[in-house]
Enzyme design. Sequence first.
Site, PDB file in Angstrom:
ATOM      1  N   SER A  95      18.893  -1.869  39.945  1.00  0.00           N
ATOM      2  CA  SER A  95      19.779  -3.355  40.390  1.00  0.00           C
ATOM      3  C   SER A  95      18.633  -4.872  40.946  1.00  0.00           C
ATOM      4  O   SER A  95      19.878  -5.167  40.501  1.00  0.00           O
ATOM      5  CB  SER A  95      21.008  -2.913  41.141  1.00  0.00           C
ATOM      6  OG  SER A  95      20.349  -2.547  41.846  1.00  0.00           O
ATOM      7  N   LYS A 145      18.086 -10.118  47.984  1.00  0.00           N
ATOM      8  CA  LYS A 145      19.684 -10.055  46.983  1.00  0.00           C
ATOM      9  C   LYS A 145      20.352 -10.225  47.217  1.00  0.00           C
ATOM     10  O   LYS A 145      20.484 -10.415  48.292  1.00  0.00           O
ATOM     11  CB  LYS A 145      19.061  -8.623  47.141  1.00  0.00           C
ATOM     12  CG  LYS A 145      19.868  -8.036  45.500  1.00  0.00           C
ATOM     13  CD  LYS A 145      19.770  -6.450  45.329  1.00  0.00           C
ATOM     14  CE  LYS A 145      20.504  -5.271  44.612  1.00  0.00           C
ATOM     15  NZ  LYS A 145      20.558  -3.924  44.520  1.00  0.00           N
ATOM     16  N   SER A 155      16.866   1.238  42.932  1.00  0.00           N
ATOM     17  CA  SER A 155      17.155   0.466  42.910  1.00  0.00           C
ATOM     18  C   SER A 155      16.271  -0.532  43.774  1.00  0.00           C
ATOM     19  O   SER A 155      16.154  -2.029  42.996  1.00  0.00           O
ATOM     20  CB  SER A 155      18.566   0.118  43.186  1.00  0.00           C
ATOM     21  OG  SER A 155      19.156  -0.676  41.895  1.00  0.00           O
TER      22      SER A 155
HETATM   23  N1  GLN Z   1      20.453   2.938  37.909  1.00  0.00           N
HETATM   24  C1  GLN Z   1      21.495   3.594  39.636  1.00  0.00           C
HETATM   25  C2  GLN Z   1      22.697   2.524  39.160  1.00  0.00           C
HETATM   26  O1  GLN Z   1      23.189   2.600  38.307  1.00  0.00           O
HETATM   27  C3  GLN Z   1      20.736   2.865  40.674  1.00  0.00           C
HETATM   28  C4  GLN Z   1      21.358   1.962  41.636  1.00  0.00           C
HETATM   29  C5  GLN Z   1      21.082   1.459  42.973  1.00  0.00           C
HETATM   30  O2  GLN Z   1      20.605   2.695  43.203  1.00  0.00           O
HETATM   31  N2  GLN Z   1      21.596   0.895  43.106  1.00  0.00           N
HETATM   32  O3  GLN Z   1      24.034   3.579  40.077  1.00  0.00           O
END
Ligand code: GLN
Length: 488
Positions: A155, A80, A179
């Site tokens: 994400s 990532k 995420s």
């Molecule tokens: N979807 C959540 C957010 O927007 C979690 C994102 C994540 O785990 N990095 O913050």
Amino acid sequence: MPNLYFKTIAELAVMLDAGETSSVAITQAVIDRARAVDGQVKAFLSFDVKDALKQAKASDQRRSEGKSLGLLDGIPVGIKDTLAVKDYPLCCASKILENYVSPFDATCILKLRKAGAVIWGRLNMDEFAMGSSTENSAYQTTSNPWDLEAIPGGSSGGSAAALAAGEAIATLGTDTGGSIRQPAALCGVVGMKPTYGLISRYGLVAFASSLDQVGPFARTVEDAAILMEAMLGKDPLDSTSIAPKGETGYASVLKNKKGPWKLGVPQEFFGEGIHPEIKSNIEKAVEWYKAQGCEIVNILLPHSELAVPVYYIIATAEASSNLARFDGVRYGLRSDDSKDALSVFTKSRGEGFGDEVKRRIILGTYVLSSGYYDAYYLRAQKVRRLILGDFEKAFDRVDAILTPTSPTPAFKRGERSEDPLSMYLSDIYTISVNLAGIPAISIPSGFTKSGLPIGLQIIGKAFGEADMFAVAHAFEQGHSYTRQTPNL
Ligand code: GLN
């Protein structure tokens, strides 16, 4: 026989040992596959073919000298774009880090290198890991390999999509509120978030430091366990990292533990907002465990309804502080329009950050401001403790907890991008796990009628990874969802 690029780490390790394939052959297969399908999937922001093949050659050389480093030696692992890899771009899918190249390796990357893995490419994500669909990337939107019109989740959407499409043998993501698990569920692969601190955060670009964790995406629970084993441990460079307290040796332990387990099912996770096909799929999974002799216990997690609001106070507060370092001076982009010191900061940040990141910096700054700190931030911290307390109580009675990973299957691109609140609800089942600092895994548990993957979330006790993996592995052994691949 599946193509090399759809094989598991465990299968490839056997083939490598038997001399039936080489790391160069596996890496080349993954490269060719990425070249063939990534124009549609758009999981990678970049990859360095020459460097990947160089690492693969070195692995084959080691093996030929009888110096193999173990199961991961020679396996291409996609990364990532928020994890630092020496001499590779590190942009967090943000314009503010455009052209930034990392001068060092994150600890998890160093550990993978020590295990012989081939570090492979930069995977797309929501900017600074803020989002649930990978549509917040400043560079491109990634497609779900099961339906190219749909989002892959986020994400870590690039990590999930690349793996599902056969563009890597495994990948790394990060999970602050879901995420890893949510995109894993939406793309039909395994994704796991460890106990907070088990993997060093050194070299992970911080979003919300008290929640962020690195974790693996893999085709099977066993592969996820192999990756975890290679990456865990206390790191002097991350003071919040911690040595494992429970059983480790996950990859072999998961096969020896056979249950039956006591499994908790929180009633709160099956109410309003859940897609009917997801509800019936997870209920079926629960029935399956029951049929194997597991005791199913109805549990209550009464504060879970507060998890989303609490998360968006704590995560944005921490983000507003962490992202203060991107000032146009130290890293990446500096606005051409800036005339003096102040405008270097304001213009660079104004041009460099996307809308969602700005929204969160503003919200986080607000909840930390002197007049509101007690009313929002402090109260959120108190509720966070109550959420952990709910889990502690539940784990007095059960070995693991079963829930859906995501309330809906993958939605279409654009469907929620104008409505941040509906996007925030994508993580309603995953966020409380981060707030409590405990581990959880998402494994494929079936498909909707229209052919979209569904994920089952298994939540473990703090440092209870071994049991959590075993519970997940048992389900995987009884089903064939993990080995299904999209038509690409
Ligand atoms: N979807 C959540 C957010 O927007 C979690 C994102 C994540 O785990 N990095 O913050």
